[in-house]
Motif scaffolding. Structure first.
Motif, PDB file in Angstrom:
ATOM      1  N   MET A   1      -8.702  -4.227  -0.300  1.00  0.00           N
ATOM      2  CA  MET A   1      -7.607  -3.622   0.461  1.00  0.00           C
ATOM      3  C   MET A   1      -7.724  -2.109   0.419  1.00  0.00           C
ATOM      4  N   ASN A   2      -7.437  -1.467   1.524  1.00  0.00           N
ATOM      5  CA  ASN A   2      -7.430  -0.015   1.588  1.00  0.00           C
ATOM      6  C   ASN A   2      -6.466   0.551   0.546  1.00  0.00           C
ATOM      7  N   PRO A   3      -6.909   1.534  -0.282  1.00  0.00           N
ATOM      8  CA  PRO A   3      -6.036   2.061  -1.338  1.00  0.00           C
ATOM      9  C   PRO A   3      -4.703   2.583  -0.825  1.00  0.00           C
ATOM     10  N   SER A   4      -4.702   3.251   0.330  1.00  0.00           N
ATOM     11  CA  SER A   4      -3.449   3.778   0.864  1.00  0.00           C
ATOM     12  C   SER A   4      -2.508   2.654   1.262  1.00  0.00           C
ATOM     13  N   SER A   6      -2.468  -0.327  -0.154  1.00  0.00           N
ATOM     14  CA  SER A   6      -2.003  -0.895  -1.422  1.00  0.00           C
ATOM     15  C   SER A   6      -0.865  -0.064  -2.006  1.00  0.00           C
ATOM     16  N   ILE A   7      -0.991   1.266  -1.933  1.00  0.00           N
ATOM     17  CA  ILE A   7       0.067   2.141  -2.462  1.00  0.00           C
ATOM     18  C   ILE A   7       1.351   1.958  -1.663  1.00  0.00           C
ATOM     19  N   ARG A   8       1.254   1.891  -0.351  1.00  0.00           N
ATOM     20  CA  ARG A   8       2.446   1.684   0.481  1.00  0.00           C
ATOM     21  C   ARG A   8       3.092   0.334   0.169  1.00  0.00           C
ATOM     22  N   LEU A   9       2.252  -0.669  -0.053  1.00  0.00           N
ATOM     23  CA  LEU A   9       2.760  -2.002  -0.380  1.00  0.00           C
ATOM     24  C   LEU A   9       3.512  -1.984  -1.706  1.00  0.00           C
ATOM     25  N   LEU A  10       2.955  -1.286  -2.685  1.00  0.00           N
ATOM     26  CA  LEU A  10       3.601  -1.217  -3.998  1.00  0.00           C
ATOM     27  C   LEU A  10       4.902  -0.418  -3.931  1.00  0.00           C
ATOM     28  N   TRP A  11       4.896   0.694  -3.188  1.00  0.00           N
ATOM     29  CA  TRP A  11       6.138   1.458  -3.010  1.00  0.00           C
ATOM     30  C   TRP A  11       7.201   0.578  -2.335  1.00  0.00           C
ATOM     31  N   GLU A 109      -1.273  10.414 -15.856  1.00  0.00           N
ATOM     32  CA  GLU A 109      -2.244  10.071 -16.889  1.00  0.00           C
ATOM     33  C   GLU A 109      -3.240   8.999 -16.457  1.00  0.00           C
ATOM     34  N   ARG A 110      -2.835   8.100 -15.543  1.00  0.00           N
ATOM     35  CA  ARG A 110      -3.727   7.036 -15.098  1.00  0.00           C
ATOM     36  C   ARG A 110      -3.907   7.094 -13.579  1.00  0.00           C
ATOM     37  N   SER A 111      -2.962   6.530 -12.839  1.00  0.00           N
ATOM     38  CA  SER A 111      -3.030   6.566 -11.375  1.00  0.00           C
ATOM     39  C   SER A 111      -1.668   6.187 -10.821  1.00  0.00           C
ATOM     40  N   LEU A 112      -1.441   6.533  -9.554  1.00  0.00           N
ATOM     41  CA  LEU A 112      -0.187   6.177  -8.909  1.00  0.00           C
ATOM     42  C   LEU A 112      -0.054   4.657  -8.813  1.00  0.00           C
ATOM     43  N   GLN A 113      -1.166   3.972  -8.589  1.00  0.00           N
ATOM     44  CA  GLN A 113      -1.131   2.512  -8.509  1.00  0.00           C
ATOM     45  C   GLN A 113      -0.649   1.903  -9.821  1.00  0.00           C
ATOM     46  N   VAL A 338      -4.218  -3.112 -16.905  1.00  0.00           N
ATOM     47  CA  VAL A 338      -5.196  -4.195 -16.806  1.00  0.00           C
ATOM     48  C   VAL A 338      -4.957  -5.050 -15.562  1.00  0.00           C
ATOM     49  N   ILE A 339      -3.710  -5.188 -15.141  1.00  0.00           N
ATOM     50  CA  ILE A 339      -3.424  -5.982 -13.938  1.00  0.00           C
ATOM     51  C   ILE A 339      -4.012  -5.315 -12.701  1.00  0.00           C
ATOM     52  N   CYS A 340      -3.891  -3.989 -12.626  1.00  0.00           N
ATOM     53  CA  CYS A 340      -4.447  -3.279 -11.464  1.00  0.00           C
ATOM     54  C   CYS A 340      -5.968  -3.415 -11.381  1.00  0.00           C
ATOM     55  N   ARG A 341      -6.606  -3.621 -12.516  1.00  0.00           N
ATOM     56  CA  ARG A 341      -8.068  -3.766 -12.533  1.00  0.00           C
ATOM     57  C   ARG A 341      -8.507  -5.194 -12.203  1.00  0.00           C
ATOM     58  N   ASN A 342      -7.593  -6.158 -12.341  1.00  0.00           N
ATOM     59  CA  ASN A 342      -7.999  -7.549 -12.239  1.00  0.00           C
ATOM     60  C   ASN A 342      -7.259  -8.349 -11.169  1.00  0.00           C
ATOM     61  N   ILE A 343      -6.178  -7.810 -10.603  1.00  0.00           N
ATOM     62  CA  ILE A 343      -5.370  -8.555  -9.646  1.00  0.00           C
ATOM     63  C   ILE A 343      -5.111  -7.693  -8.422  1.00  0.00           C
ATOM     64  N   ARG A 344      -5.214  -8.280  -7.248  1.00  0.00           N
ATOM     65  CA  ARG A 344      -5.012  -7.548  -6.000  1.00  0.00           C
ATOM     66  C   ARG A 344      -3.540  -7.146  -5.849  1.00  0.00           C
ATOM     67  N   GLY A 345      -3.308  -6.053  -5.147  1.00  0.00           N
ATOM     68  CA  GLY A 345      -1.959  -5.556  -4.934  1.00  0.00           C
ATOM     69  C   GLY A 345      -1.073  -6.543  -4.205  1.00  0.00           C
ATOM     70  N   THR A 346      -1.665  -7.336  -3.296  1.00  0.00           N
ATOM     71  CA  THR A 346      -0.862  -8.314  -2.570  1.00  0.00           C
ATOM     72  C   THR A 346      -0.318  -9.396  -3.501  1.00  0.00           C
ATOM     73  N   VAL A 347      -1.109  -9.771  -4.501  1.00  0.00           N
ATOM     74  CA  VAL A 347      -0.656 -10.777  -5.472  1.00  0.00           C
ATOM     75  C   VAL A 347       0.462 -10.203  -6.335  1.00  0.00           C
ATOM     76  N   ILE A 348       0.300  -8.955  -6.773  1.00  0.00           N
ATOM     77  CA  ILE A 348       1.342  -8.296  -7.561  1.00  0.00           C
ATOM     78  C   ILE A 348       2.648  -8.260  -6.778  1.00  0.00           C
ATOM     79  N   ALA A 349       2.566  -7.872  -5.512  1.00  0.00           N
ATOM     80  CA  ALA A 349       3.757  -7.785  -4.674  1.00  0.00           C
ATOM     81  C   ALA A 349       4.387  -9.156  -4.479  1.00  0.00           C
ATOM     82  N   ALA A 350       3.560 -10.186  -4.284  1.00  0.00           N
ATOM     83  CA  ALA A 350       4.100 -11.527  -4.069  1.00  0.00           C
ATOM     84  C   ALA A 350       4.860 -12.015  -5.288  1.00  0.00           C
ATOM     85  N   ILE A 351       4.275 -11.824  -6.465  1.00  0.00           N
ATOM     86  CA  ILE A 351       4.953 -12.243  -7.707  1.00  0.00           C
ATOM     87  C   ILE A 351       6.265 -11.481  -7.854  1.00  0.00           C
TER      88      ILE A 351
END
Length: 461
Positions: A1-4, A6-11, A109-113, A338-351
């Motif tokens: 997924m495009n990083p931008s 993914s960020i919009r989805l998380l916001w 310290e890490r990332s916006l994601q 660790v979730i951001c490294r192993n799970i797609r943003g769409t899955v995070i949003a769905a949960i």
């Protein structure tokens, strides 16, 4: 997924979760005991215009907690009126502010994601979700400690004087939110970090003089005023609520309730329950070992923060599950990495989006239940009778803080009928499962919330 994207989805996910919680604040009644008790204390503060001493009952001071959360609740009631939404709004606002701090902390310290994911985890874990829409004192402590940890970290690692002073401000707010516990919960992760990294010189470079003055300037005036207004407060609060409550199982000195004796180490099970369903991803944290070389100071600091509260309460048996709430932002930060490294943003949003819908459904469905902890409907029956047959509202048996709140303080409590001698007609409330024989001439007006409302004309015993 495009990083931008993914960020919009998380916001969007975080905003949706917060707005759903905000929209449900007034859809379910205040419940005995803790939530209704704290809301009633805040209502009494507003009604009496006494902003120094929270009141447990008329002319009975509440020495169990400092006033920060009651101030916020009372101010909300002053702005919006006295009802469920205003009682809970300050908890939601503090939660939203905590989410912004989490995002800012991790973004730097890490990332916006990672920051957005951590805020989502904190908002949708069981305890975080419930506390964001409940009348509790713990949300104020979480915000204060988040500010303190963020400021401490920026001061230690980046020499940022402004944020370091903000950390001292957070510490002062923590003293007004829960008391000296805030000092312990900020000192423990700092000590763990310093013991591992040996960066003692950085500790000395913090603005201790101005920072300590700021902390004391924020908290000390209220402590002094509270002791002057109700002598004995400091002894009970410092010795009783902090020392005796911690070390004595089933402590009998509690003036406002009862001890909560639980097995040693139970706090860790409370932590797992509070983190659900994201606790299912805890095994992923083993992968952090491969990233410790990336930014070891950061992970050591956050890990120390995460374990400090559970470690502190491990040897205490007098605990509640809300005691782990100050640790949840740190666990959310670790899990997010660790979730951001192993799970797609769409899955995070769905949960994350499924959980608020289910949770709000369960909470709101409790509105229709007839549990005695909810006295809104029975008080409504009493109010409906006042125009044709006015009378006081008397509760027989256990005190109901919810009834006091919904009746604007008119509800009174007596253990037995022999304790009161009314001269005028009155309304009597008893729980259906604890009915007592009455020496009064009464007839039943209605039933609700597992309770019976009776109108009593004969006040002669």
């Amino acid at each position: 997924m495009n990083p931008s994207v993914s960020i919009r989805l998380l916001w969007g996910t975080l905003l949706c979760v917060l707005l759903v919680r905000l929209g449900t604040l007034g859809l379910y009644p205040l419940m005995d005991t803790s939530e209704a008790r704290y809301a009633e204390i805040a209502r009494k503060m507003l009604a009496s215009n006494d902003w120094i001493t929270p009141m447990f009952d008329h002319y009975v001071p509440f020495w169990g907690k400092p006033p920060l959360s009651f101030w916020a609740q009372a101010l909300s009631m002053k702005v919006f009126g006295i009802h469920e939404f205003s009682s809970r709004f300050s908890s939601w606002l503090l939660h939203a502010a905590s989410c912004l701090l989490i995002v800012r902390f991790a973004s730097q310290e890490r990332s916006l994601q990672v920051g957005l994911t951590a805020a989502i985890i904190y908002s949708t874990c069981t305890l975080g979700f419930l506390s964001s829409g409940a009348v509790l004192t713990d949300g104020a402590l979480v915000f204060a400690l988040l500010l303190a940890h963020f400021g401490l970290w920026r001061g230690l690692m980046h020499g940022d004087r402004g944020w370091a002073l903000a950390g001292f401000l957070g510490l002062g707010l923590g003293l007004l939110a829960k008391g000296p516990l805030a000092l312990v919960l900020i000192a423990m992760p700092a000590a763990i970090w310093l013991a591992v990294t040996a960066h003692w010189r950085r500790l000395l470079e913090l603005p201790w003089l101005s920072g300590s003055a700021l902390t004391l300037g924020v908290a000390l005036p209220w402590y002094w005023l509270a002791e002057q207004k109700t002598p004995g407060f400091l002894e009970y609060f410092i010795v009783g609520e902090h020392l005796s409550r911690y070390v004595i199982s089933q402590w009998q000195g509690d003036l406002y309730g009862s001890a909560h004796a639980q097995p040693l180490g139970m706090i860790w099970l409370h932590l797992l329950g509070g983190l659900l369903p994201w606790a299912l991803f805890l095994p992923l944290l083993i992968k952090l070992r491969g990233h410790l070389e990336d930014q070891p100071e950061y992970f050591i600091f956050v890990l120390g923060w995460a374990v400090s509260a559970p470690l502190f309460f491990t040897m205490s048996t007098n605990i509640l599950w809300t005691y782990v709430l100050p640790a949840l932002p740190a666990w959310a930060l670790l899990l997010a990495d660790v979730i951001c490294r192993n799970i797609r943003g769409t899955v995070i949003a769905a949960i994350a989006l499924v959980l608020p819908v289910v949770g709000c459904g369960l909470i709101i469905s409790g509105k229709a239940s007839d549990r005695p902890q909810n006295q809104k409907n029975i008080v409504g029956l009493w109010k409906a009778q006042q125009a044709s047959a006015p009378g006081d509202l008397i509760y027989l048996g256990a005190r109901s803080y919810a009834a006091e709140f919904y009746s604007a303080g008119w509800a009174r409590n007596y253990k037995t009928p022999q304790q009161f001698h009314p001269a005028e007609p009155f309304y009597l409330v008893q729980r259906m499962d604890k009915l007592q024989p009455l020496p009064f001439t009464c007839h039943t007006v209605g039933q609700a919330n597992g309770s019976q409302l009776q109108y009593c004309r004969d006040g002669q015993l």
